[in-house]
Design an enzyme around this catalytic site. Structure first.
Site, short mmCIF file in Angstrom:
data_model
loop_
_atom_site.label_atom_id
_atom_site.label_comp_id
_atom_site.label_asym_id
_atom_site.label_seq_id
_atom_site.Cartn_x
_atom_site.Cartn_y
_atom_site.Cartn_z
N LYS A 75 -7.17 9.44 -7.87
CA LYS A 75 -7.40 10.22 -6.65
C LYS A 75 -7.94 11.62 -6.96
O LYS A 75 -7.53 12.59 -6.30
CB LYS A 75 -6.06 10.31 -5.90
N ASP A 85 -1.27 6.19 -5.41
CA ASP A 85 -2.31 7.19 -5.60
C ASP A 85 -1.82 8.21 -6.62
O ASP A 85 -0.67 8.62 -6.57
CB ASP A 85 -2.59 7.91 -4.27
N ASP A 96 0.43 -2.15 4.32
CA ASP A 96 1.62 -1.29 4.44
C ASP A 96 2.88 -2.14 4.66
O ASP A 96 3.99 -1.64 4.52
CB ASP A 96 1.47 -0.35 5.65
N HIS A 125 -0.57 10.84 -2.21
CA HIS A 125 -1.87 10.50 -1.62
C HIS A 125 -2.71 11.72 -1.25
O HIS A 125 -3.89 11.81 -1.58
CB HIS A 125 -1.66 9.63 -0.37
N HIS A 185 0.83 -1.21 0.00
CA HIS A 185 0.00 0.00 0.00
C HIS A 185 0.86 1.26 0.00
O HIS A 185 1.62 1.48 0.94
CB HIS A 185 -0.88 -0.04 1.26
N ARG A 186 0.78 2.06 -1.04
CA ARG A 186 1.64 3.23 -1.26
C ARG A 186 3.11 2.78 -1.30
O ARG A 186 4.00 3.51 -0.88
CB ARG A 186 1.43 4.30 -0.18
N GLU A 213 0.28 -0.62 -4.56
CA GLU A 213 -0.84 0.29 -4.74
C GLU A 213 -0.24 1.68 -4.71
O GLU A 213 0.72 1.92 -3.94
CB GLU A 213 -1.85 0.11 -3.61
N GLU A 217 -4.68 3.99 -7.93
CA GLU A 217 -5.92 4.60 -7.41
C GLU A 217 -6.06 6.00 -8.00
O GLU A 217 -5.20 6.87 -7.82
CB GLU A 217 -5.92 4.67 -5.88
O1 G3P Z 1 -6.59 1.41 -2.36
C1 G3P Z 1 -6.83 1.24 -1.01
C2 G3P Z 1 -6.54 2.48 -0.22
O2 G3P Z 1 -5.38 3.06 -0.73
C3 G3P Z 1 -7.66 3.47 -0.22
O3 G3P Z 1 -7.46 4.46 0.71
O4 G3P Z 1 -6.77 6.66 1.50
O5 G3P Z 1 -5.12 4.82 1.52
O6 G3P Z 1 -5.83 5.83 -0.63
P1 G3P Z 1 -6.22 5.48 0.76
MG MG Z 2 -4.85 4.63 -2.12
#
Ligand code: G3P
Ligand code: MG
Length: 250
Positions: A118, A44, A239, A57, A15-16, A42, A116
């Protein structure tokens, strides 16, 4: 009994990037994810003031960089002057906000990339068009998965490039339940991306019966990782990809 050489487990999506150890949404975090054996990342993305694909993000640069201001009001050249690493650790000083093109060049084809969209502040901007064109240009249709809380982005992406996979993100709780209830009828998607607390056996079986994947965010505890793996979700967005490997691979 049928034997499987590779036991089925959810794919591990950092994640990120590997954001528990490296600065989120930076090349360092994405390369670290690769090093730690994640299956994917993942990230953003939103448009800078001059229409470039900035991987970040927050709407503002304040939390993750040494700058101030709103991403859509800053040019890419300005964003590139900011330090996106030192707030995580001194060792990452000098790390920059990457563009989507830079991420694709660095790890495209080596990792699954969940992009994602955004643009929640400007839902009808040209972000989806720009991302789809970038994926096409890099020839990454097979290894990129778009996602968004905004189903209009997914609809637009489908029209622009039907071969590109799309995941509908849903927020926790009641609002998420509403989203899962009706938009699917108007906004077809390939995967549901629910918040981990909302996931149960009924949801997973239901989505699988529609031929959709269930890709869950953001899962950081070993107990939750195991619970979701037992439910046979398709991807764990975490994460901490190293922890996920430890839990899922023993
Ligand atoms: O893609 C899952 C998650 O990234 C969504 O929330 O705020 O972390 O971008 P956020
Ligand atoms: Mg995200």
């Amino acid at each position: 009994m049928e034997k499987t050489l590779t036991p089925k487990r959810p794919l591990i999506i950092a994640h990120r990037g590997a954001s528990s150890v490296a600065p989120e949404n930076t090349l360092a975090a994405f390369e670290m994810a690769l090093e730690l054996g994640a299956d994917g990342i993942e990230l953003d993305v939103m448009l800078s003031a001059d229409g470039k694909l900035a991987v970040i993000h927050d709407f503002s640069v304040d939390r993750t960089t040494n700058g101030t201001g709103k991403v859509p009001q800053l040019s890419l050249a300005k964003l590139k002057t900011l330090d996106a690493g030192f707030k995580k650790a001194a060792a990452y000083q000098g790390e920059r906000i990457p563009t989507l093109e830079e991420v694709f060049s660095a790890v495209g084809g080596k990792l699954l990339i969940n992009v994602e969209l955004k643009n929640y502040h400007a839902p009808f901007d040209r972000l989806t068009e720009a991302v789809v064109a970038c994926v096409q240009e890099f020839g990454l249709l097979e290894s990129v998965l778009l996602s968004s809380f905004n189903p209009f982005n997914l609809l637009k992406a489908q029209r622009l490039e039907p071969a590109l996979k799309r995941g509908l993100l849903t927020v926790p709780g009641k609002k998420g339940r509403i989203m899962r209830g009706w938009p699917g009828r108007f906004f077809p998607y390939d995967a549901l991306h629910p918040y981990f607390c909302d996931v149960d056996a009924e949801m997973v079986q239901g989505q699988h019966s529609y031929g959709r994947q269930v890709n869950v965010w953001t899962v950081n505890s070993p107990e939750e990782m195991q619970r979701l793996a037992d439910l046979e979700v398709d991807m764990l967005i975490t994460d901490d990809p190293a922890l996920a490997r430890e839990v899922l691979e023993g």
